[in-house]
Motif scaffolding. Sequence first.
Motif, PDB file in Angstrom:
ATOM      1  N   GLU A  67     -34.826  25.190  75.714  1.00 13.74           N
ATOM      2  CA  GLU A  67     -33.550  25.649  75.173  1.00 13.74           C
ATOM      3  C   GLU A  67     -33.676  27.051  74.585  1.00 13.74           C
ATOM      4  OE1 GLU A  67     -32.247  21.218  73.553  1.00 13.74           O
ATOM      5  OE2 GLU A  67     -32.240  22.903  72.185  1.00 13.74           O
ATOM      6  N   GLN A  68     -32.535  27.619  74.252  1.00  9.25           N
ATOM      7  CA  GLN A  68     -32.475  28.868  73.508  1.00  9.25           C
ATOM      8  C   GLN A  68     -32.433  28.544  72.015  1.00  9.25           C
ATOM      9  OE1 GLN A  68     -32.418  32.089  74.793  1.00  9.25           O
ATOM     10  NE2 GLN A  68     -32.900  31.060  76.714  1.00  9.25           N
ATOM     11  N   VAL A  69     -32.836  29.478  71.187  1.00  8.68           N
ATOM     12  CA  VAL A  69     -32.737  29.309  69.748  1.00  8.68           C
ATOM     13  C   VAL A  69     -31.267  29.165  69.373  1.00  8.68           C
ATOM     14  CG1 VAL A  69     -33.116  30.415  67.513  1.00  8.68           C
ATOM     15  CG2 VAL A  69     -34.828  30.598  69.282  1.00  8.68           C
ATOM     16  N   GLY A 116     -29.836  26.081  69.543  1.00 11.01           N
ATOM     17  CA  GLY A 116     -29.483  24.759  70.064  1.00 11.01           C
ATOM     18  C   GLY A 116     -30.079  23.707  69.149  1.00 11.01           C
ATOM     19  N   THR A 128     -27.839  21.962  66.034  1.00  9.45           N
ATOM     20  CA  THR A 128     -29.161  22.239  65.462  1.00  9.45           C
ATOM     21  C   THR A 128     -29.646  21.059  64.636  1.00  9.45           C
ATOM     22  OG1 THR A 128     -28.712  24.609  65.433  1.00  9.45           O
ATOM     23  CG2 THR A 128     -30.492  23.815  64.018  1.00  9.45           C
ATOM     24  N   ARG A 176     -38.272  30.029  67.941  1.00 11.29           N
ATOM     25  CA  ARG A 176     -38.261  30.395  69.368  1.00 11.29           C
ATOM     26  C   ARG A 176     -39.252  29.543  70.167  1.00 11.29           C
ATOM     27  NH1 ARG A 176     -37.914  35.426  67.294  1.00 11.29           N
ATOM     28  NH2 ARG A 176     -35.899  36.411  67.566  1.00 11.29           N
ATOM     29  N   TYR A 177     -40.429  29.365  69.624  1.00 13.77           N
ATOM     30  CA  TYR A 177     -41.452  28.582  70.318  1.00 13.77           C
ATOM     31  C   TYR A 177     -41.008  27.132  70.501  1.00 13.77           C
ATOM     32  CZ  TYR A 177     -45.869  26.422  71.527  1.00 13.77           C
ATOM     33  OH  TYR A 177     -46.848  25.708  72.164  1.00 13.77           O
ATOM     34  N   GLY A 208     -33.119  25.982  65.400  1.00 15.39           N
ATOM     35  CA  GLY A 208     -32.564  27.263  64.970  1.00 15.39           C
ATOM     36  C   GLY A 208     -33.300  27.769  63.750  1.00 15.39           C
ATOM     37  N   ALA A 247     -37.957  25.897  70.397  1.00 13.15           N
ATOM     38  CA  ALA A 247     -36.815  25.841  71.316  1.00 13.15           C
ATOM     39  C   ALA A 247     -37.302  25.961  72.760  1.00 13.15           C
ATOM     40  CB  ALA A 247     -35.816  26.950  70.992  1.00 13.15           C
ATOM     41  N   GLY A 248     -38.260  26.848  72.998  1.00 12.36           N
ATOM     42  CA  GLY A 248     -38.831  26.995  74.339  1.00 12.36           C
ATOM     43  C   GLY A 248     -39.507  25.727  74.815  1.00 12.36           C
ATOM     44  N   ARG A 292     -29.267  31.753  63.202  1.00 11.94           N
ATOM     45  CA  ARG A 292     -29.127  31.297  64.590  1.00 11.94           C
ATOM     46  C   ARG A 292     -29.154  29.780  64.595  1.00 11.94           C
ATOM     47  NH1 ARG A 292     -31.281  34.771  68.611  1.00 11.94           N
ATOM     48  NH2 ARG A 292     -30.381  33.240  70.007  1.00 11.94           N
ATOM     49  N   SER A 346     -38.630  33.005  62.619  1.00 12.72           N
ATOM     50  CA  SER A 346     -37.930  33.190  63.898  1.00 12.72           C
ATOM     51  C   SER A 346     -38.845  32.890  65.081  1.00 12.72           C
ATOM     52  CB  SER A 346     -37.348  34.600  63.998  1.00 12.72           C
ATOM     53  OG  SER A 346     -38.354  35.587  63.918  1.00 12.72           O
TER      54      SER A 346
END
Length: 127
Positions: A82-84, A86, A102, A74-75, A89, A77-78, A97, A70
Amino acid sequence: MTDCSSARMPLPIDELLPDLRRALKENDCAVLQAEPGAGKTTRVPLALLDEPWLSERRILMLEPRRLAASNAARYMAGCLGEQVGGTVGYTIRFERRVSRQTRIEVVTEGVLSRRLQSDPYLEGSGW
């Protein structure tokens, strides 16, 4: 460029990315070996995302621990702003997610094992 090397501190893996892209364009597989912290987890999937040979298929990335999976998602996506869920995932035990958009999905060993049992060819995933 889709990776965050220009916005972040350079990592050792960055100089190997052109060679890796070339190797995967010319061959079905490649072995990448680098020391811990070199950027294999976060830089490589983003660098390969737009490669023509991938043909819009999803990159499945194995991360053995749930927290690491996770956090890696997150990293990345950042890095894309974007958010996780997108472009990047993750799927771990009891949590998923992802969306139709994705393209990079970080999964744990248990998730990959179950997926392989139901879909041995991992249809829709890049080779």
